[in-house]
Design a protein around this motif. Sequence first.
Motif, short mmCIF file in Angstrom:
data_model
loop_
_atom_site.label_atom_id
_atom_site.label_comp_id
_atom_site.label_asym_id
_atom_site.label_seq_id
_atom_site.Cartn_x
_atom_site.Cartn_y
_atom_site.Cartn_z
N MET A 187 0.83 -1.20 0.00
CA MET A 187 0.00 0.00 0.00
C MET A 187 0.87 1.26 0.00
SD MET A 187 -3.20 0.99 2.45
CE MET A 187 -2.30 1.49 3.88
N PHE A 188 1.90 1.29 0.84
CA PHE A 188 2.81 2.44 0.88
C PHE A 188 3.51 2.60 -0.48
CE2 PHE A 188 3.92 3.60 5.52
CZ PHE A 188 2.60 3.47 5.92
N SER A 189 3.89 1.50 -1.09
CA SER A 189 4.56 1.56 -2.41
C SER A 189 3.63 2.07 -3.50
CB SER A 189 5.09 0.18 -2.79
OG SER A 189 6.10 -0.22 -1.90
N SER A 190 2.33 1.94 -3.29
CA SER A 190 1.36 2.37 -4.31
C SER A 190 1.03 3.86 -4.21
CB SER A 190 0.06 1.56 -4.18
OG SER A 190 -0.72 2.01 -3.07
N LEU A 191 1.49 4.54 -3.18
CA LEU A 191 1.12 5.95 -2.95
C LEU A 191 1.43 6.82 -4.16
CD1 LEU A 191 0.25 8.27 -1.07
CD2 LEU A 191 2.60 8.37 -0.26
N ARG A 192 0.43 7.58 -4.59
CA ARG A 192 0.55 8.54 -5.68
C ARG A 192 -0.20 9.82 -5.30
NH1 ARG A 192 3.57 5.23 -6.39
NH2 ARG A 192 3.93 3.82 -8.12
N PHE A 193 0.25 10.94 -5.81
CA PHE A 193 -0.45 12.20 -5.58
C PHE A 193 -1.39 12.44 -6.75
CE2 PHE A 193 3.10 12.53 -2.75
CZ PHE A 193 2.54 13.12 -1.63
N VAL A 194 -2.61 12.86 -6.45
CA VAL A 194 -3.64 12.98 -7.48
C VAL A 194 -4.10 14.41 -7.72
CG1 VAL A 194 -4.46 10.63 -7.21
CG2 VAL A 194 -5.45 12.44 -5.80
N ARG A 195 -3.79 15.35 -6.88
CA ARG A 195 -4.20 16.75 -7.08
C ARG A 195 -3.02 17.65 -6.90
NH1 ARG A 195 -8.33 15.82 -2.75
NH2 ARG A 195 -9.58 14.26 -3.72
#
Length: 195
Positions: A187-195
Amino acid sequence: MSPALLRAALLAALFLLLAACAGTGGRLQSAGEATVFDMALQTDLDWARTRATRQELWTIDGAPLNQLNIISKVRPGEHVFLGARERRSRPDGPWFRAGMRPDEVRDVMLDALRGAGWAQVDSEGLRPANFGGVPGLRFDLSMANGRGLRYRGMAAAAERDGRLNLLVWVAPEEHYYPRDAAAVDRMFSSLRFVR
């Protein structure tokens, strides 16, 4: 603010979040894609989510058994866990400053955990991370609660537009940490910023 007063304020905030989890204010986050503030995560687990201003507490079995704290857009001069603002009388607290080195971000996060009442707080494995093109950091945690129960966890942080976003997950090192560590790591590895 004195260290004892700050600790009391942080514990009061945690108890309010825990009370919200027990009431009807929380919501279920099913496994899959989740958006939290300006971040997107992919989770394999189901969580209970409780939201406050710029922070969320997620848990699977109740906060004493596992908790994920997600904090968004910590401003320069703010406590990294949004506990208080920097004051001239306490310039050495766990305050965020834009442009901090990875080891400085880790150190203020560890100081904030100590200030929140955790004991024997230590970290290992400080490493760079990339959150969808935003550079950040990750590290592993070990600590004990006030009764001596040993916890392990993970932390991630990234500065974006001069503000700090961070995630801190902890669980008792017996049963709960080994049960969920691989899923939380993904889950931590999947972190992306979307805004």
